[in-house]
Design a protein around this motif. Structure first.
Motif, PDB file in Angstrom:
ATOM      1  N   SER A  74       6.489   6.361  -8.805  1.00 59.01           N
ATOM      2  CA  SER A  74       5.651   5.469  -9.617  1.00 59.01           C
ATOM      3  C   SER A  74       4.972   6.291 -10.705  1.00 59.01           C
ATOM      4  O   SER A  74       4.198   7.209 -10.399  1.00 59.01           O
ATOM      5  CB  SER A  74       4.583   4.780  -8.760  1.00 59.01           C
ATOM      6  OG  SER A  74       3.625   4.164  -9.608  1.00 59.01           O
ATOM      7  N   SER A  93      10.235  -0.429  -9.709  1.00 57.93           N
ATOM      8  CA  SER A  93       9.151  -0.460  -8.724  1.00 57.93           C
ATOM      9  C   SER A  93       9.722  -0.840  -7.364  1.00 57.93           C
ATOM     10  O   SER A  93      10.473  -1.803  -7.248  1.00 57.93           O
ATOM     11  CB  SER A  93       8.085  -1.475  -9.148  1.00 57.93           C
ATOM     12  OG  SER A  93       7.009  -1.472  -8.235  1.00 57.93           O
ATOM     13  N   HIS A 108       5.809  -5.436  -2.153  1.00 57.81           N
ATOM     14  CA  HIS A 108       5.956  -4.033  -2.563  1.00 57.81           C
ATOM     15  C   HIS A 108       5.089  -3.141  -1.665  1.00 57.81           C
ATOM     16  O   HIS A 108       5.493  -2.023  -1.336  1.00 57.81           O
ATOM     17  CB  HIS A 108       5.525  -3.842  -4.022  1.00 57.81           C
ATOM     18  CG  HIS A 108       6.497  -4.361  -5.026  1.00 57.81           C
ATOM     19  ND1 HIS A 108       7.665  -3.704  -5.342  1.00 57.81           N
ATOM     20  CD2 HIS A 108       6.463  -5.470  -5.794  1.00 57.81           C
ATOM     21  CE1 HIS A 108       8.309  -4.389  -6.277  1.00 57.81           C
ATOM     22  NE2 HIS A 108       7.611  -5.472  -6.559  1.00 57.81           N
ATOM     23  N   ASN A 147       0.968   7.724  -2.911  1.00 61.45           N
ATOM     24  CA  ASN A 147       1.894   6.612  -2.666  1.00 61.45           C
ATOM     25  C   ASN A 147       2.754   6.895  -1.435  1.00 61.45           C
ATOM     26  O   ASN A 147       3.932   6.581  -1.402  1.00 61.45           O
ATOM     27  CB  ASN A 147       2.762   6.364  -3.909  1.00 61.45           C
ATOM     28  CG  ASN A 147       3.370   4.978  -3.903  1.00 61.45           C
ATOM     29  OD1 ASN A 147       2.733   4.017  -3.507  1.00 61.45           O
ATOM     30  ND2 ASN A 147       4.615   4.873  -4.349  1.00 61.45           N
ATOM     31  N   SER A 193       2.722   5.153 -12.589  1.00 63.42           N
ATOM     32  CA  SER A 193       1.297   4.820 -12.485  1.00 63.42           C
ATOM     33  C   SER A 193       0.616   5.657 -11.405  1.00 63.42           C
ATOM     34  O   SER A 193      -0.520   6.103 -11.593  1.00 63.42           O
ATOM     35  CB  SER A 193       1.112   3.335 -12.180  1.00 63.42           C
ATOM     36  OG  SER A 193       1.568   2.557 -13.264  1.00 63.42           O
ATOM     37  N   LEU A 223      -2.283   1.779  -5.075  1.00 64.58           N
ATOM     38  CA  LEU A 223      -1.438   1.684  -6.267  1.00 64.58           C
ATOM     39  C   LEU A 223      -1.236   0.227  -6.663  1.00 64.58           C
ATOM     40  O   LEU A 223      -1.311  -0.126  -7.845  1.00 64.58           O
ATOM     41  CB  LEU A 223      -0.089   2.361  -6.022  1.00 64.58           C
ATOM     42  CG  LEU A 223       0.925   2.263  -7.159  1.00 64.58           C
ATOM     43  CD1 LEU A 223       0.383   2.881  -8.436  1.00 64.58           C
ATOM     44  CD2 LEU A 223       2.238   2.931  -6.741  1.00 64.58           C
ATOM     45  N   ASN A 224      -1.006  -0.625  -5.696  1.00 59.36           N
ATOM     46  CA  ASN A 224      -0.797  -2.046  -5.979  1.00 59.36           C
ATOM     47  C   ASN A 224      -2.016  -2.654  -6.687  1.00 59.36           C
ATOM     48  O   ASN A 224      -1.862  -3.442  -7.615  1.00 59.36           O
ATOM     49  CB  ASN A 224      -0.478  -2.800  -4.691  1.00 59.36           C
ATOM     50  CG  ASN A 224       0.055  -4.183  -4.966  1.00 59.36           C
ATOM     51  OD1 ASN A 224       1.028  -4.360  -5.671  1.00 59.36           O
ATOM     52  ND2 ASN A 224      -0.612  -5.176  -4.408  1.00 59.36           N
ATOM     53  N   ARG A 271       4.740   0.381  -3.084  1.00 58.76           N
ATOM     54  CA  ARG A 271       3.432   0.639  -3.691  1.00 58.76           C
ATOM     55  C   ARG A 271       2.386   0.664  -2.579  1.00 58.76           C
ATOM     56  O   ARG A 271       2.248  -0.315  -1.837  1.00 58.76           O
ATOM     57  CB  ARG A 271       3.017  -0.484  -4.645  1.00 58.76           C
ATOM     58  CG  ARG A 271       3.857  -0.668  -5.854  1.00 58.76           C
ATOM     59  CD  ARG A 271       3.212  -1.772  -6.709  1.00 58.76           C
ATOM     60  NE  ARG A 271       4.184  -2.406  -7.552  1.00 58.76           N
ATOM     61  CZ  ARG A 271       4.199  -3.700  -7.855  1.00 58.76           C
ATOM     62  NH1 ARG A 271       3.286  -4.508  -7.348  1.00 58.76           N
ATOM     63  NH2 ARG A 271       5.107  -4.192  -8.643  1.00 58.76           N
TER      64      ARG A 271
END
Length: 152
Positions: free
Chosen positions: A18, A61, A80, A28, A20, A68-69, A64
């Motif tokens: 990820s 993706s 996810h 993660n 992000s 993170l989500n 998550r």
């Protein structure tokens, strides 16, 4: 670093990557139950890949963590966060509309829980226990989805 394969064409690193998470320094790392879901999802994605003429699937993706989500604005109940959902494209096969159409035509083999036609990717999810919902949705606006998928 050793590459951990979840299935013939999908790796653990791919499922956990990820941008992000890297950007915001968010852990993660999945728990054991999530890892089992990720592995199951990888096997189901092999079926998707087969339907798409074995073309490469580009995952944007997959897993998550809850933190993170939240950062990416995912739904609180996002699959996810359990490793059960994948957002992807398959440019070698065609447009996302063509990809969704192929998946829908093979729903008995793929047995997805949810299939969403997003603006620039396909969202698909799987469950290993219980009966999949076979829910089909189309993105119509921010956090708004219409029931069904119409492909031309």
């Amino acid at each position: 670093m050793e590459i951990v394969k979840l299935s013939p064409h999908f790796t653990l690193a791919e499922a956990l990557f990820s941008a992000s998470a890297q950007k915001f320094k968010i852990d993660n790392t999945p728990g054991q139950a999530d890892l089992a879901n990720i592995a199951y999802t990888a096997l189901q994605m092999e079926k998707v890949r087969k339907v798409l003429e074995s073309k490469d699937i580009l995952v944007s993706s997959w897993y998550r963590s809850n933190a993170l989500n939240r950062v990416v604005g995912g739904a609180q109940t996002s699959q996810h966060s359990r490793g059960q959902a994948v957002d992807f494209r398959c440019p070698g096969y065609g447009t996302i509309q063509r990809v969704v159409q192929a998946i829908m035509l093979n729903k008995d083999m793929i047995n997805y829980d949810q299939l969403i036609l997003e603006p620039t990717w396909v969202h698909i999810s799987f469950i290993s226990e219980g009966t999949p919902r076979r829910q089909e949705l189309t993105y119509v606006g921010p956090k708004t989805y219409a029931s069904g998928i119409k492909v031309e």
